[in-house]
Design a protein around this motif. Structure first.
Motif, PDB file in Angstrom:
ATOM      1  N   VAL A   5       0.839  -1.191   0.000  1.00  0.00           N
ATOM      2  CA  VAL A   5       0.000   0.000   0.000  1.00  0.00           C
ATOM      3  C   VAL A   5       0.879   1.248   0.000  1.00  0.00           C
ATOM      4  CG1 VAL A   5      -1.810   1.268   1.206  1.00  0.00           C
ATOM      5  CG2 VAL A   5      -1.769  -1.238   1.286  1.00  0.00           C
ATOM      6  N   ALA A   6       0.611   2.149  -0.918  1.00  0.00           N
ATOM      7  CA  ALA A   6       1.308   3.431  -0.964  1.00  0.00           C
ATOM      8  C   ALA A   6       0.348   4.543  -0.543  1.00  0.00           C
ATOM      9  CB  ALA A   6       1.839   3.696  -2.368  1.00  0.00           C
ATOM     10  N   ARG A   7       0.927   5.632  -0.030  1.00  0.00           N
ATOM     11  CA  ARG A   7       0.110   6.784   0.360  1.00  0.00           C
ATOM     12  C   ARG A   7       0.195   7.908  -0.661  1.00  0.00           C
ATOM     13  NH1 ARG A   7       0.762   2.516   3.794  1.00  0.00           N
ATOM     14  NH2 ARG A   7      -0.832   2.663   5.396  1.00  0.00           N
ATOM     15  N   ASN A   8       1.161   7.834  -1.528  1.00  0.00           N
ATOM     16  CA  ASN A   8       1.355   8.866  -2.542  1.00  0.00           C
ATOM     17  C   ASN A   8       1.964   8.207  -3.778  1.00  0.00           C
ATOM     18  OD1 ASN A   8       3.399  10.882  -3.902  1.00  0.00           O
ATOM     19  ND2 ASN A   8       1.867  12.173  -2.914  1.00  0.00           N
ATOM     20  N   GLU A   9       1.463   8.545  -4.947  1.00  0.00           N
ATOM     21  CA  GLU A   9       1.914   7.874  -6.167  1.00  0.00           C
ATOM     22  C   GLU A   9       3.367   8.191  -6.503  1.00  0.00           C
ATOM     23  OE1 GLU A   9      -2.570   8.407  -6.495  1.00  0.00           O
ATOM     24  OE2 GLU A   9      -0.867   9.698  -5.987  1.00  0.00           O
TER      25      GLU A   9
ATOM     26  N   ALA B 244       3.757   6.246   7.317  1.00  0.00           N
ATOM     27  CA  ALA B 244       2.625   5.368   7.639  1.00  0.00           C
ATOM     28  C   ALA B 244       2.842   3.979   7.055  1.00  0.00           C
ATOM     29  CB  ALA B 244       1.327   5.978   7.103  1.00  0.00           C
ATOM     30  N   GLY B 245       3.444   3.908   5.875  1.00  0.00           N
ATOM     31  CA  GLY B 245       3.744   2.612   5.278  1.00  0.00           C
ATOM     32  C   GLY B 245       4.794   1.846   6.047  1.00  0.00           C
ATOM     33  N   MET B 246       5.826   2.553   6.518  1.00  0.00           N
ATOM     34  CA  MET B 246       6.858   1.898   7.338  1.00  0.00           C
ATOM     35  C   MET B 246       6.222   1.242   8.562  1.00  0.00           C
ATOM     36  SD  MET B 246       9.785   4.849   7.477  1.00  0.00           S
ATOM     37  CE  MET B 246      10.568   5.498   6.004  1.00  0.00           C
ATOM     38  N   VAL B 247       5.354   1.993   9.217  1.00  0.00           N
ATOM     39  CA  VAL B 247       4.732   1.488  10.437  1.00  0.00           C
ATOM     40  C   VAL B 247       3.812   0.304  10.112  1.00  0.00           C
ATOM     41  CG1 VAL B 247       3.201   2.084  12.349  1.00  0.00           C
ATOM     42  CG2 VAL B 247       4.913   3.733  11.562  1.00  0.00           C
ATOM     43  N   SER B 248       3.047   0.425   9.032  1.00  0.00           N
ATOM     44  CA  SER B 248       2.133  -0.653   8.660  1.00  0.00           C
ATOM     45  C   SER B 248       2.867  -1.948   8.337  1.00  0.00           C
ATOM     46  CB  SER B 248       1.304  -0.233   7.438  1.00  0.00           C
ATOM     47  OG  SER B 248       0.482   0.863   7.737  1.00  0.00           O
ATOM     48  N   GLU B 249       4.041  -1.820   7.688  1.00  0.00           N
ATOM     49  CA  GLU B 249       4.813  -2.997   7.300  1.00  0.00           C
ATOM     50  C   GLU B 249       5.723  -3.496   8.415  1.00  0.00           C
ATOM     51  OE1 GLU B 249       4.557  -4.731   4.576  1.00  0.00           O
ATOM     52  OE2 GLU B 249       3.126  -3.431   3.549  1.00  0.00           O
TER      53      GLU B 249
ATOM     54  N   ALA C 297       4.953  13.618  12.486  1.00  0.00           N
ATOM     55  CA  ALA C 297       5.548  12.282  12.417  1.00  0.00           C
ATOM     56  C   ALA C 297       4.881  11.332  13.402  1.00  0.00           C
ATOM     57  CB  ALA C 297       7.043  12.366  12.678  1.00  0.00           C
ATOM     58  N   ALA C 298       4.592  11.840  14.594  1.00  0.00           N
ATOM     59  CA  ALA C 298       3.933  11.006  15.602  1.00  0.00           C
ATOM     60  C   ALA C 298       2.529  10.610  15.141  1.00  0.00           C
ATOM     61  CB  ALA C 298       3.868  11.754  16.933  1.00  0.00           C
ATOM     62  N   SER C 299       1.852  11.529  14.463  1.00  0.00           N
ATOM     63  CA  SER C 299       0.491  11.224  13.998  1.00  0.00           C
ATOM     64  C   SER C 299       0.481  10.135  12.939  1.00  0.00           C
ATOM     65  CB  SER C 299      -0.155  12.491  13.438  1.00  0.00           C
ATOM     66  OG  SER C 299       0.369  12.830  12.158  1.00  0.00           O
ATOM     67  N   LEU C 300       1.609   9.949  12.239  1.00  0.00           N
ATOM     68  CA  LEU C 300       1.721   8.907  11.223  1.00  0.00           C
ATOM     69  C   LEU C 300       2.129   7.559  11.823  1.00  0.00           C
ATOM     70  CD1 LEU C 300       3.445  10.963   8.391  1.00  0.00           C
ATOM     71  CD2 LEU C 300       1.063  10.196   8.463  1.00  0.00           C
ATOM     72  N   GLY C 301       2.387   7.549  13.128  1.00  0.00           N
ATOM     73  CA  GLY C 301       2.666   6.293  13.811  1.00  0.00           C
ATOM     74  C   GLY C 301       4.093   6.083  14.246  1.00  0.00           C
ATOM     75  N   ALA C 302       4.989   7.018  13.961  1.00  0.00           N
ATOM     76  CA  ALA C 302       6.391   6.852  14.342  1.00  0.00           C
ATOM     77  C   ALA C 302       6.616   7.257  15.792  1.00  0.00           C
ATOM     78  CB  ALA C 302       7.281   7.696  13.435  1.00  0.00           C
ATOM     79  N   ASP C 303       7.598   6.634  16.417  1.00  0.00           N
ATOM     80  CA  ASP C 303       8.078   7.132  17.695  1.00  0.00           C
ATOM     81  C   ASP C 303       8.895   8.390  17.433  1.00  0.00           C
ATOM     82  OD1 ASP C 303       6.933   4.940  18.873  1.00  0.00           O
ATOM     83  OD2 ASP C 303       8.801   3.815  19.080  1.00  0.00           O
ATOM     84  N   VAL C 304       8.879   9.352  18.336  1.00  0.00           N
ATOM     85  CA  VAL C 304       9.565  10.620  18.128  1.00  0.00           C
ATOM     86  C   VAL C 304      10.444  10.939  19.332  1.00  0.00           C
ATOM     87  CG1 VAL C 304       9.306  13.101  17.738  1.00  0.00           C
ATOM     88  CG2 VAL C 304       7.721  11.499  16.653  1.00  0.00           C
ATOM     89  N   LEU C 305      11.697  11.302  19.044  1.00  0.00           N
ATOM     90  CA  LEU C 305      12.639  11.761  20.062  1.00  0.00           C
ATOM     91  C   LEU C 305      13.094  13.171  19.701  1.00  0.00           C
ATOM     92  CD1 LEU C 305      14.836   8.522  20.306  1.00  0.00           C
ATOM     93  CD2 LEU C 305      12.968   9.199  21.844  1.00  0.00           C
ATOM     94  N   HIS C 306      13.318  14.009  20.707  1.00  0.00           N
ATOM     95  CA  HIS C 306      13.706  15.392  20.469  1.00  0.00           C
ATOM     96  C   HIS C 306      15.145  15.626  20.930  1.00  0.00           C
ATOM     97  CE1 HIS C 306       9.643  16.913  19.461  1.00  0.00           C
ATOM     98  NE2 HIS C 306       9.234  15.946  20.278  1.00  0.00           N
ATOM     99  N   ALA C 307      15.854  16.487  20.200  1.00  0.00           N
ATOM    100  CA  ALA C 307      17.230  16.830  20.565  1.00  0.00           C
ATOM    101  C   ALA C 307      17.459  18.305  20.292  1.00  0.00           C
ATOM    102  CB  ALA C 307      18.222  15.986  19.767  1.00  0.00           C
ATOM    103  N   ALA C 308      18.048  18.999  21.253  1.00  0.00           N
ATOM    104  CA  ALA C 308      18.353  20.421  21.097  1.00  0.00           C
ATOM    105  C   ALA C 308      19.849  20.690  21.097  1.00  0.00           C
ATOM    106  CB  ALA C 308      17.689  21.231  22.217  1.00  0.00           C
ATOM    107  N   THR C 309      20.629  19.702  21.507  1.00  0.00           N
ATOM    108  CA  THR C 309      22.086  19.853  21.536  1.00  0.00           C
ATOM    109  C   THR C 309      22.725  18.639  20.860  1.00  0.00           C
ATOM    110  OG1 THR C 309      22.381  18.696  23.643  1.00  0.00           O
ATOM    111  CG2 THR C 309      21.905  21.078  23.740  1.00  0.00           C
ATOM    112  N   VAL C 310      24.032  18.732  20.638  1.00  0.00           N
ATOM    113  CA  VAL C 310      24.737  17.612  20.019  1.00  0.00           C
ATOM    114  C   VAL C 310      24.690  16.390  20.917  1.00  0.00           C
ATOM    115  CG1 VAL C 310      26.967  16.810  19.183  1.00  0.00           C
ATOM    116  CG2 VAL C 310      26.222  19.128  18.667  1.00  0.00           C
TER     117      VAL C 310
END
Length: 601
Positions: A66-70, A484-489, A545-558
């Motif tokens: 399944v694709a979300r965009n052609e 969304a495809g990554m998460v689905s698969e 990104a979170a709404s598409l199903g991915a886990d999200v981490l934040h970074a403000a420094t190196v």
């Protein structure tokens, strides 16, 4: 009497594709291992039904994704083909009208990069009962439709207006897909009524067929001419392109360089063909390349191009080759590319061509002074790279900080994916690849939005590798749906989302003519301003990104970025590492390269 079976045209096509294989060096694999698709008016009752029936009955083994965009599914297919050395290609199907024309940018990218993909756009009704379809009319010719737009970006194009036309068209499509000289986007346009039309098909059409991908050998006379020019050279240079990688010639190239002392520069597609710390690896060539490569190219008297077509980005309009008497020898499987730069052509497979050159030059090597000069230039280039990696930028991390950290964390087999913008130039200078598949940067067509979809294709092609996407916010906003495809698969991909709140490659060189920040930053329009020059527009890409199903981490420094990437890499799910960077922290041009400031973004 010929044995036949009654199928719709779409069912016949699916069954045919499931029976095709490629082979090189005795290794066989599925040529068309699956199909991407978005279904609707134009392909749902044809190819959609055929794929569903194949899945339910087992009559044909052609998995559907399944694709979300052609456009995105074509990018995924291209990345898959690149990881598989062009020996396997996905099919992509879309509905009539906008669904199909959405694939055109992906088709152009595939053809520009010479990577195989099979496109199956939907089409108007062949009988022309309903006419026009989706209100698209051509006033000058009744048989022209929007699908004709694929002609200019396809290596092979055919429109199937009768079921029996599929047999020669499908066979021709496979021939082009498996031809390393001709490969690229292959388009078979299928009107929706023809897809669903039943016909009697010869059973022989569905037999298992293996397409042999040969290795052309060099002509003896051409080999003699090429080796003569190299023997006469005092300051030769090898430019390694993508053909080295697709041919699997990396080990031979490294040994050839060591034996002869000829330094090796790399194009974007050839990066990793020689490990970055090889004693004669001078780095990326072109306006965004390394200091060592620029200096060697400027002095070279003979340039041996292997598997490269010398794109403008690799040559800076030929400006990187400063010797007015420079001569080119081009080892390439394609005659067209072998004669580029007015070169002496050596038409052959890269691996067999290098083998032949090794045999012809067994008693020859460059002088010790030139070897020493190469080592000195490489050492200086390493010093400049280390200086860029020194860090200390603040308060936000610089691009170099991000690249240094990723270089330190990622393993040799991990794949970094990137596309258009400023980062490809930074990677060309600073990415330290040892594996030919570790560097996956698309710049032949410079297509924003490539990275996320390409991550799906690369991971599908080789699940054993860690896939890391380095994507800027501008490219992310172009096309992020395939998360969304990554998460689905159930795929595990690491996405480094570099947030600089705009188009940094346009914003950074503010002294150059152009829109600068007015078209490069996300800003509100105040009142009736001619340009959007109000306050900064907040964009929360991490939330997206979170709404598409991915886990999200934040970074403000190196340090936070390092911790987040290590955690993402150790995890088992697709994870986005969101890091804000300084949009004006692009790398300085390589010393001695006057064109780099204008071209390196």
């Amino acid at each position: 009497m010929t044995e036949t079976i009654r199928l719709t045209t779409a069912q016949a096509l699916v069954r045919f594709l499931a029976s095709q294989y490629s082979e090189r060096d005795g290794l066989e694999q599925r040529l068309i291992p699956g199909a991407w698709g978005v279904f609707g008016h134009g392909n749902a009752s044809g190819i959609g039904q055929a794929l569903l029936q194949a899945a339910l009955t087992g009559e044909a083994d052609l998995p559907y994704y399944v694709a979300r965009n052609e456009q995105g599914m074509v990018h995924a297919a291209v990345a898959f083909a690149r990881m598989r050395d062009r020996l396997a290609a996905f099919a992509c199907t879309a509905s009539t009208g906008p669904g199909s024309t959405n694939m055109i940018a992906g088709a152009a990218l595939a053809t520009a990069n010479r990577l195989p993909v099979l496109l199956l756009p939907g089409e108007m009704v062949a009988t022309r009962g309903p006419n026009p379809v989706l209100h698209l009319e051509a006033t000058g010719a009744g048989d022209i439709t929007v699908s004709d737009a694929f002609r200019s970006v396809s290596k092979f194009f055919d429109r199937i207006t009768r079921p029996e036309q599929l047999i020669p068209a499908a066979t021709a499509a496979m021939r082009v897909l498996t031809d390393p000289v001709e490969t690229g986007a292959v388009t078979l346009v299928l009107p929706q009524d023809v897809q669903a039309e039943a016909s009697d098909w010869p059973v022989t059409f569905f037999r298992r067929r293996v397409w042999r991908v040969g290795r052309p050998v060099p002509e003896p006379a051409a080999l003699a001419r090429a080796s003569h020019l190299l023997r006469e050279a005092k300051r030769p240079l090898i430019v390694a392109g993508g053909g080295v990688v697709y041919s699997g010639a990396e080990t031979l190239l490294r040994a050839f360089s060591e034996a002869t002392g000829i330094p090796v520069a790399e194009t974007g597609a050839g990066k990793g063909a020689v490990a970055w710390d090889h004693p004669y690896a001078v780095g990326g060539i072109g306006p965004t390349g390394s200091y060592a490569a620029q200096e060697v190219a400027r002095e070279a008297d003979v340039v041996l191009g292997i598997g490269t077509r010398y794109s403008d980005l690799a040559t800076a309009g030929h400006a990187v080759f400063g010797n007015p008497d420079v001569t080119f020898v081009n080892l390439n499987v394609a005659r067209l590319d072998s004669v580029g730069q007015s070169a002496e052509p050596l038409v052959a497979d890269a691996r067999l061509g290098i083998q032949a050159l090794v045999g012809a030059l067994t008693d020859w090597e460059v002088g010790e002074a030139y070897r020493r000069r190469t080592r000195e230039l490489v050492a200086e280039a390493r010093r400049l790279e280390d200086e860029s990696f020194r860090g200390g930028h603040g308060p936000l991390p610089a691009t170099a900080d991000i690249l240094r950290t990723l270089n330190e964390i990622l393993d040799d087999r991990d794949v970094v994916i990137n596309a258009a913008g400023s980062v490809p130039g930074d990677l060309q200078q600073l990415w330290r690849a040892r594996d030919p598949k570790a560097y996956h940067v698309e710049y032949a067509y410079s297509c924003l939005g490539y990275e996320v979809a390409a991550g799906v294709g690369a991971k599908l092609a080789d699940p054993s590798r860690e896939v890391v996407l380095l994507v800027g916010d501008a490219s992310y906003l172009m096309m992020a749906q395939e998360i969304a495809g990554m998460v689905s698969e159930g795929m595990k991909v690491v996405i480094v989302l570099v947030q600089n709140r705009g188009f940094a490659s346009v914003e950074a060189p503010a002294e150059l003519p152009g829109p600068q920040w007015s078209g490069a930053q996300y800003r509100f329009r105040d009142g009736e301003q001619a340009l959007p020059a109000g306050g900064r527009r907040p964009v929360d890409l991490a939330a997206n990104a979170a709404s598409l199903g991915a886990d999200v981490l934040h970074a403000a420094t190196v340090d936070e970025f390092r911790t987040a990437v290590e955690k993402a890499k150790a995890g088992s799910r697709t994870t986005v590492v969101h890091v804000e960077t300084d949009p004006c922290s692009v790398l300085a041009p390589a010393p001695g390269n006057p064109d780099a400031e204008a071209l390196a973004f």
